[in-house]
Design an enzyme around this catalytic site. Structure first.
Site, PDB file in Angstrom:
ATOM      1  N   ARG A 179       0.845  -1.186   0.000  1.00  0.00           N
ATOM      2  CA  ARG A 179       0.000   0.000   0.000  1.00  0.00           C
ATOM      3  C   ARG A 179       0.884   1.241   0.000  1.00  0.00           C
ATOM      4  O   ARG A 179       1.932   1.280   0.655  1.00  0.00           O
ATOM      5  CB  ARG A 179      -0.924   0.022   1.224  1.00  0.00           C
ATOM      6  CG  ARG A 179      -2.092  -0.951   1.153  1.00  0.00           C
ATOM      7  CD  ARG A 179      -3.094  -0.546   0.078  1.00  0.00           C
ATOM      8  NE  ARG A 179      -4.304  -1.368   0.086  1.00  0.00           N
ATOM      9  CZ  ARG A 179      -4.496  -2.433  -0.667  1.00  0.00           C
ATOM     10  NH1 ARG A 179      -3.521  -2.847  -1.471  1.00  0.00           N
ATOM     11  NH2 ARG A 179      -5.635  -3.105  -0.629  1.00  0.00           N
ATOM     12  N   GLU A 197      -3.870   7.479  -5.588  1.00  0.00           N
ATOM     13  CA  GLU A 197      -4.228   6.530  -6.651  1.00  0.00           C
ATOM     14  C   GLU A 197      -5.658   6.770  -7.102  1.00  0.00           C
ATOM     15  O   GLU A 197      -6.535   6.950  -6.253  1.00  0.00           O
ATOM     16  CB  GLU A 197      -4.077   5.093  -6.151  1.00  0.00           C
ATOM     17  CG  GLU A 197      -2.648   4.700  -5.841  1.00  0.00           C
ATOM     18  CD  GLU A 197      -2.518   3.226  -5.450  1.00  0.00           C
ATOM     19  OE1 GLU A 197      -3.549   2.514  -5.471  1.00  0.00           O
ATOM     20  OE2 GLU A 197      -1.405   2.794  -5.122  1.00  0.00           O
ATOM     21  N   HIS A 231      -0.314  -0.071  -9.704  1.00  0.00           N
ATOM     22  CA  HIS A 231      -1.030  -0.932  -8.754  1.00  0.00           C
ATOM     23  C   HIS A 231      -1.673  -2.126  -9.459  1.00  0.00           C
ATOM     24  O   HIS A 231      -2.885  -2.318  -9.425  1.00  0.00           O
ATOM     25  CB  HIS A 231      -2.078  -0.139  -7.980  1.00  0.00           C
ATOM     26  CG  HIS A 231      -2.370  -0.752  -6.637  1.00  0.00           C
ATOM     27  ND1 HIS A 231      -2.678  -0.003  -5.529  1.00  0.00           N
ATOM     28  CD2 HIS A 231      -2.401  -2.050  -6.220  1.00  0.00           C
ATOM     29  CE1 HIS A 231      -2.886  -0.809  -4.488  1.00  0.00           C
ATOM     30  NE2 HIS A 231      -2.723  -2.058  -4.892  1.00  0.00           N
TER      31      HIS A 231
END
Length: 319
Positions: free
Chosen positions: A239, A268, A286
């Site tokens: 994360r 994000e 990601h």
């Protein structure tokens, strides 16, 4: 008997959507955009269950407005930091996730980022792709060797252990820090460090695999980055908020860190535009679990949890 109505917030794998439509009345928008707080509240009155991704945020404020019809949130993710679990529990909403099926895919990406960061893959690709490759020397794009190096792993859950297995193929020396020491069998020769600072001091490469929580937010701050050996490489496929991005940028600019490989960011989608100025920062958007096999497995796990819930059983991955 009417089928339960479920809302699938994002575009999942074809096999997942096919199975979902077979067993449920499905609401899904092919536009594939993140659902807003308003969307979540509105849809909660129309569905019995939701399959969200980490881009949908079930904050305490959102949860307080959810309609009583909604009974289960079956996350299409392992991490649930986008969900206020106490608020959902107090509301009587069951929450599940998809553990155990994305470890290898995410570990593969961590290994790719580690190798790419160590061997100047961004600069090398740019030079060849742009037609600028008109020079060679023994001093050209000399990188950091992975073979035989010490790899520090923060968080030895499924992904951390999968990375350790793959790194052993490169003859890396595995060290780790975890909330609890693993069993002898699960350690498989890895060296346990009771404190994070001890692990940092010996890590030629450091890979983050711990969950995001209030305790781990900003885990890798300026002080901890300074504890890494000079020229070390840090990788994050967990994360974004585990790393203080300003501190990381400063460590790259002073050359204390040799490189970084990042699949997640504080913001994000979008990432951190300041990182783009540094070719020794390798970045992906990601997509650690983005393989066909894993996307099918994640989708099927979410549906397995829904199936169990709607037939009156405890979902296998209930949190």
């Amino acid at each position: 008997m009417a089928k339960p109505v479920i809302w699938i917030t994002r575009t999942l794998s074809g096999a997942t959507l096919e199975r979902a439509r077979r067993d449920y009345d499905v609401i899904w928008d092919a536009a594939d955009r993140p659902a807003s707080a308003e969307d979540i509240v509105t849809m909660s009155a129309q569905v019995d269950g939701i399959i969200p991704c980490h881009s949908e945020h079930f904050t305490a404020e959102v949860v307080a407005q959810l309609d009583p019809r909604l009974k289960i949130v079956a996350n299409h993710s392992v991490g649930v930091d986008h969900c206020d679990l106490p608020a959902l529990k107090a509301k009587g909403i069951v929450v599940t996730n998809t553990p155990g099926v994305l470890s290898d895919a995410t570990a593969e990406l961590a290994m790719m980022l580690m190798l790419g960061a160590a061997r100047h893959v961004v600069a090398g690709d740019r030079i060849v792709r742009s037609g600028e490759w008109d020079f060679w020397s023994p001093a050209f794009l000399v990188g950091k060797q992975v073979t035989g190096a010490r790899l520090g792993i923060v968080g030895m859950g499924g992904v951390g252990r999968a990375l350790a297995r793959k790194a052993r193929g490169f003859d890396m020396e595995i060290h780790y820090h975890n909330r609890h020491r693993l069993s002898f069998e699960d350690e498989a020769g890895a060296v346990y460090h009771e404190t994070l600072d001890d692990l940092l001091a010996i890590s030629d490469f450091l890979s983050l695999h711990c969950p995001a929580s209030p305790e781990t937010m900003g885990l890798m701050n300026a002080d901890r980055l300074a504890r890494l050996p000079e020229g070390s490489v840090i990788v994050n496929t967990a994360r974004g908020n585990l790393i203080d991005e300003r501190a990381l940028l400063a460590a790259i600019e002073t050359q204390h860190l040799g490189a970084a490989g990042l699949d997640c960011f504080g913001t994000e989608p979008g990432g951190n535009p300041a990182f783009a100025m540094h070719e020794n920062i390798v970045m992906m958007p990601h997509v650690g679990s983005a393989t066909l096999r894993t996307r099918d497995a994640m989708g099927f796990k979410a549906l397995d949890n829904l199936d169990a819930f709607f037939r009156g059983d405890v979902p296998p991955d209930r949190l």
